[in-house]
Enzyme design. Structure first.
Site, short mmCIF file in Angstrom:
data_model
loop_
_atom_site.label_atom_id
_atom_site.label_comp_id
_atom_site.label_asym_id
_atom_site.label_seq_id
_atom_site.Cartn_x
_atom_site.Cartn_y
_atom_site.Cartn_z
N ARG A 1 38.32 45.14 34.76
CA ARG A 1 37.44 44.61 35.81
C ARG A 1 37.45 45.60 36.98
O ARG A 1 38.35 45.58 37.83
CB ARG A 1 37.92 43.23 36.26
CG ARG A 1 37.06 42.57 37.32
CD ARG A 1 37.68 41.23 37.73
NE ARG A 1 36.85 40.52 38.68
CZ ARG A 1 36.88 40.71 40.00
NH1 ARG A 1 37.72 41.59 40.53
NH2 ARG A 1 36.09 40.02 40.79
N SER B 1 31.83 33.23 33.20
CA SER B 1 32.51 32.48 34.26
C SER B 1 31.75 31.21 34.60
O SER B 1 30.51 31.20 34.60
CB SER B 1 32.62 33.34 35.52
OG SER B 1 33.44 34.46 35.32
N LYS C 1 39.72 37.07 45.41
CA LYS C 1 38.47 37.25 46.11
C LYS C 1 38.10 35.96 46.82
O LYS C 1 38.58 34.87 46.46
CB LYS C 1 37.35 37.66 45.16
CG LYS C 1 37.07 36.65 44.03
CD LYS C 1 35.96 37.15 43.12
CE LYS C 1 35.72 36.18 41.97
NZ LYS C 1 34.62 36.64 41.09
#
Length: 206
Positions: free
Chosen positions: A30, A99, A128
């Site tokens: 990622r 997701s 995040k």
């Protein structure tokens, strides 16, 4: 399809080369905001390291590069899914993870016929900023019923100590980022994760 119960998410080929040889069988690369040339090299290095260790590599977001580099698994967020060419993804034979954070997103994800669905954040996460409140482990049981046989990944605030909780609530895999990468000894923490998830791994793969 079966996912390994330990799903490591890291942001560089260096991390992949460092941790995958310890026994990791499922890893997501990622990387955010990086030139394509750098991304391509990161993907190539990660792919080679995973192939050598018998680990499944999942590329986050960059589905075009994943196709170009002969990868076989990608993960997309909801916005990325809307912008992606799903037909091209399927023609290339890529498996797809998506997701989800609420019922609406789950419905969108299921309509895309994913190979797994991720739910998060289960607990507060420092990875995040998110507009969604922590889902809690009870939501995993609800998602388990809704997704049926599709593999379910839990993500967000999961530690080696919490992994058992989400797996017992119906998750097929527990995803981790900062509990390993921000640990003082990432290798030791990775081994702790492998041990914590071992009861959910087939005996011939432990």
């Amino acid at each position: 399809m079966r996912l390994d119960p330990f799903y490591l998410i890291i942001d560089s080929a260096e991390w992949v080369e460092r941790l995958v040889p310890l026994g990791v069988k499922l890893v997501q690369l990622r990387i955010k905001d990086c030139p394509d040339s750098v991304l391509r090299e990161e993907i190539r290095r990660s792919k080679a390291a995973c192939a050598a260790a018998g680990c499944q590599l999942v590329v986050n977001d960059y589905w075009k590069l994943a196709i170009d580099e002969g990868c076989d698994f990608i993960h997309l967020g909801q916005e990325d899914l809307m912008a992606a060419d799903r037909n091209a993804i399927r023609r290339a034979g890529l498996k797809l993870g998506l997701s989800t954070h609420d019922i609406s997103e789950l419905e969108t994800a299921l309509a895309a016929e994913p190979d797994y669905v991720a739910l998060g954040p289960v607990w507060p996460t420092i990875l995040k900023q998110m507009k969604w409140a922590p889902q809690g482990i009870e939501r995993l049981s609800d998602w388990r019923r809704r997704v049926g046989a599709i593999p379910l990944v839990a993500i967000g605030g999961i530690t080696a100590e919490r992994a058992q909780l989400v797996l017992e609530k119906g998750a097929d895999s527990a995803a981790v980022v900062t509990d390993i990468t921000r640990n003082a000894d990432p290798e030791a923490r990775t081994r702790q994760w492998l041990a914590a998830t071992a009861p959910w791994r087939p005996a011939n793969e432990v």
